[in-house]
Write an enzyme that holds these catalytic residues in place. Structure first.
Site, PDB file in Angstrom:
ATOM      1  N   HIS A  74       0.848  -1.187   0.000  1.00 44.29           N
ATOM      2  CA  HIS A  74       0.000   0.000   0.000  1.00 44.29           C
ATOM      3  C   HIS A  74       0.884   1.237   0.000  1.00 44.29           C
ATOM      4  O   HIS A  74       1.727   1.397   0.871  1.00 44.29           O
ATOM      5  CB  HIS A  74      -0.947   0.001   1.213  1.00 44.29           C
ATOM      6  CG  HIS A  74      -2.117  -0.910   1.034  1.00 44.29           C
ATOM      7  ND1 HIS A  74      -3.407  -0.459   0.906  1.00 44.29           N
ATOM      8  CD2 HIS A  74      -2.179  -2.250   0.912  1.00 44.29           C
ATOM      9  CE1 HIS A  74      -4.224  -1.487   0.732  1.00 44.29           C
ATOM     10  NE2 HIS A  74      -3.504  -2.590   0.732  1.00 44.29           N
ATOM     11  N   TYR A 203      -9.172   5.981   6.815  1.00 47.39           N
ATOM     12  CA  TYR A 203      -9.265   6.380   8.219  1.00 47.39           C
ATOM     13  C   TYR A 203     -10.237   7.545   8.257  1.00 47.39           C
ATOM     14  O   TYR A 203      -9.946   8.597   7.674  1.00 47.39           O
ATOM     15  CB  TYR A 203      -7.905   6.830   8.757  1.00 47.39           C
ATOM     16  CG  TYR A 203      -6.933   5.696   9.017  1.00 47.39           C
ATOM     17  CD1 TYR A 203      -6.200   5.122   7.990  1.00 47.39           C
ATOM     18  CD2 TYR A 203      -6.740   5.210  10.315  1.00 47.39           C
ATOM     19  CE1 TYR A 203      -5.302   4.089   8.236  1.00 47.39           C
ATOM     20  CE2 TYR A 203      -5.835   4.177  10.571  1.00 47.39           C
ATOM     21  CZ  TYR A 203      -5.118   3.624   9.522  1.00 47.39           C
ATOM     22  OH  TYR A 203      -4.240   2.612   9.773  1.00 47.39           O
ATOM     23  N   PRO A 292      -4.511   0.561  18.822  1.00 49.65           N
ATOM     24  CA  PRO A 292      -4.317  -0.013  17.480  1.00 49.65           C
ATOM     25  C   PRO A 292      -4.203   0.986  16.332  1.00 49.65           C
ATOM     26  O   PRO A 292      -3.666   0.630  15.284  1.00 49.65           O
ATOM     27  CB  PRO A 292      -5.561  -0.891  17.286  1.00 49.65           C
ATOM     28  CG  PRO A 292      -6.575  -0.346  18.217  1.00 49.65           C
ATOM     29  CD  PRO A 292      -5.822   0.216  19.380  1.00 49.65           C
ATOM     30  N   LYS A 296       0.970  -0.033  15.021  1.00 55.78           N
ATOM     31  CA  LYS A 296       2.390  -0.037  15.377  1.00 55.78           C
ATOM     32  C   LYS A 296       2.826  -1.247  16.203  1.00 55.78           C
ATOM     33  O   LYS A 296       4.020  -1.512  16.335  1.00 55.78           O
ATOM     34  CB  LYS A 296       2.739   1.247  16.143  1.00 55.78           C
ATOM     35  CG  LYS A 296       2.915   2.457  15.248  1.00 55.78           C
ATOM     36  CD  LYS A 296       4.263   2.447  14.546  1.00 55.78           C
ATOM     37  CE  LYS A 296       4.349   3.383  13.363  1.00 55.78           C
ATOM     38  NZ  LYS A 296       4.143   2.738  12.056  1.00 55.78           N
ATOM     39  N   TYR A 384       3.897   6.484   9.834  1.00 56.51           N
ATOM     40  CA  TYR A 384       3.039   5.346   9.480  1.00 56.51           C
ATOM     41  C   TYR A 384       3.854   4.248   8.800  1.00 56.51           C
ATOM     42  O   TYR A 384       3.706   3.064   9.113  1.00 56.51           O
ATOM     43  CB  TYR A 384       1.908   5.828   8.566  1.00 56.51           C
ATOM     44  CG  TYR A 384       0.780   4.835   8.388  1.00 56.51           C
ATOM     45  CD1 TYR A 384      -0.413   4.965   9.107  1.00 56.51           C
ATOM     46  CD2 TYR A 384       0.882   3.762   7.499  1.00 56.51           C
ATOM     47  CE1 TYR A 384      -1.446   4.064   8.951  1.00 56.51           C
ATOM     48  CE2 TYR A 384      -0.153   2.859   7.338  1.00 56.51           C
ATOM     49  CZ  TYR A 384      -1.320   3.012   8.066  1.00 56.51           C
ATOM     50  OH  TYR A 384      -2.347   2.111   7.912  1.00 56.51           O
TER      51      TYR A 384
HETATM   52  C1  DHB Z   1      -5.488  -2.656  10.574  1.00 56.48           C
HETATM   53  C2  DHB Z   1      -5.413  -2.355  11.920  1.00 56.48           C
HETATM   54  C3  DHB Z   1      -4.972  -1.120  12.309  1.00 56.48           C
HETATM   55  O1  DHB Z   1      -4.890  -0.824  13.617  1.00 56.48           O
HETATM   56  C4  DHB Z   1      -4.633  -0.154  11.390  1.00 56.48           C
HETATM   57  O2  DHB Z   1      -4.239   1.064  11.824  1.00 56.48           O
HETATM   58  C5  DHB Z   1      -4.712  -0.461  10.054  1.00 56.48           C
HETATM   59  C6  DHB Z   1      -5.139  -1.711   9.652  1.00 56.48           C
HETATM   60  C7  DHB Z   1      -5.963  -3.997  10.147  1.00 56.48           C
HETATM   61  O3  DHB Z   1      -6.203  -4.847  11.002  1.00 56.48           O
HETATM   62  O4  DHB Z   1      -6.131  -4.203   8.938  1.00 56.48           O
END
Ligand code: DHB
Length: 393
Positions: A74, A203, A292, A296, A384
């Site tokens: 990505h 997001y 989450p 990270k 990121y």
């Molecule tokens: C996923 C989980 C995340 O916390 C994130 O920021 C992006 C993707 C995932 O599980 O696909």
């Protein structure tokens, strides 16, 4: 009672423990990896799916890794807020990408590779305690799956045993709580059998709360929405879940399918007060937990392991404690940067139940400060996709 001698006793067969055992084996250092769980349980645990470039490069060293063949690269994400949609172009801003490859698939690769490589890897072993942490022959005491006792004597003990770490208790400190923060919300996660709704991850900060539209494959999608931490995972129908998700990504038409997995993920930020005491050291979730947002967790665990691998080679191959003495400080630099990034993404994108009108409008101002500035976008892209991995101490 079984008594086994090895050089490094690694508690925890997650990404950190398994990757460390591989790197040590490459350097000719023998280790034993223990985990309380069964292999099936480890391989079925659903976790996040985003790997930094540096994490993928580490997985490239694992024979048979499918991260590049099954995973998807990505090159950006979509940020949505206030009726606007902005693409953050990782390649243009940071010259790096991320890979979408679910953690449990990476674990299947790691377990298969370590077993094929002759690793002593024991499942179903509960660790009851650590001993000799102030000596050069520390060890762990545990119970095998059949109830019989086991003792492992080593030169070093590594706690890679997750947020409820048993090894952490051997790290002596006055600040037993460490550094800790809770959040007044959680994520409701689903897996659905459907085609992707968008080419990249979305997001979304919406008036109704945060949502993340992620992916798994051409036929399976992962999506999350912000919820109350006490949400009953089975209280909502599939139609209600789709309504909630859809309302949080205005302007995007979600492709719906059967929902075959639901879970509620709690949010915590945590850093242990000390990462090392004598001959015992912590890595990954045993040392720190991040919320989450930004994915990270596993990436930070791999960053710890790359440093610890150098430190243990210094100690066990060259007899120098310089590396292990420098490990905690070096690891903590990245840990606190990642703590900040995870907290920042979380606070910028979620609706806090305590937030008033001012906070809400300020949050939109913050998001505009990011997208209206190339420097703002670049900070997000660099963090990121992951800062360069440090491998020397
Ligand atoms: C996923 C989980 C995340 O916390 C994130 O920021 C992006 C993707 C995932 O599980 O696909």
């Amino acid at each position: 009672m079984t008594v086994v001698r090895t050089r490094v006793a690694i508690v925890g067969a997650g990404p950190a423990g398994l990757a460390l055992s591989h790197l040590l084996a490459e350097a000719g250092i023998e280790s034993i990896v223990l985990d309380r769980r069964s292999r099936e349980e480890i391989e079925a645990t659903i976790r996040a799916g985003i790997l930094e470039q540096g994490t993928v490069e580490l997985l490239d060293r694992i024979p048979g890794s499918r991260a590049r063949s099954l995973g998807h690269r990505h090159d950006g994400i979509e940020l949505k807020f206030g009726g606007e949609s902005h693409r953050i172009d990782f390649q243009k801003l940071a010259g790096r990408s991320v890979w979408l490859y679910p953690q449990h698939e990476a674990l299947k690769d790691l377990i298969a590779a370590r077993l094929a490589g002759g690793q002593d890897l024991r499942f179903g072993v509960t660790v009851d305690g650590v001993f000799g942490e102030d000596t050069a022959t520390p060890g762990v005491r545990g119970t095998n799956a059949d109830g019989s006792p086991i003792e492992i004597i080593a030169d070093f003990v590594v706690g890679a045993d997750g947020s409820h770490s048993a090894v952490r208790k051997a790290i002596k400190t006055d600040n037993t709580q460490g550094y800790f923060r809770e959040y007044p919300f959680a994520w409701y996660g689903i897996l659905t059998e459907a085609a992707p709704s968008a080419p990249e991850l979305i997001y979304s900060n919406s008036e109704n709360g945060f949502a993340l539209i992620s992916q798994r494959s051409e036929t399976v999608q992962r999506m999350y929405f912000q919820c109350d931490p006490n949400t009953d995972v089975n209280a909502q129908s599939e139609a209600e879940l789709w309504d909630t998700l859809q309302a949080r990504v205005p302007g995007t038409e979600l492709i719906e399918g059967p929902i075959f997995q639901r879970d509620v993920l709690r949010f915590r930020s945590y850093v242990a007060a000390e990462l090392r005491h004598g001959s015992v050291v912590l890595v990954g979730d045993a040392a720190h937990t991040v919320p989450p947002t930004g994915a990270k967790g596993m990436n930070l665990a791999i960053a710890d392991v790359l440093l610890l691998n150098e430190a243990l080679q210094d100690l066990l191959l060259r007899g120098s404690s310089a590396g292990i003495d420098a490990y905690a400080e070096a690891a903590l630099r990245r840990i606190w940067k990642a703590q900040h990034f995870s907290w920042w993404m979380t606070s910028m994108l979620h609706l806090s139940p305590e937030a008033g009108e001012f906070d809400r409008l300020r949050q939109l101002g913050e998001l505009r400060s990011v997208v209206d500035s190339e420097a703002g976008q670049r900070y997000l892209a660099e963090a990121y996709t992951g800062w360069p991995m440090q491998t020397s101490l």
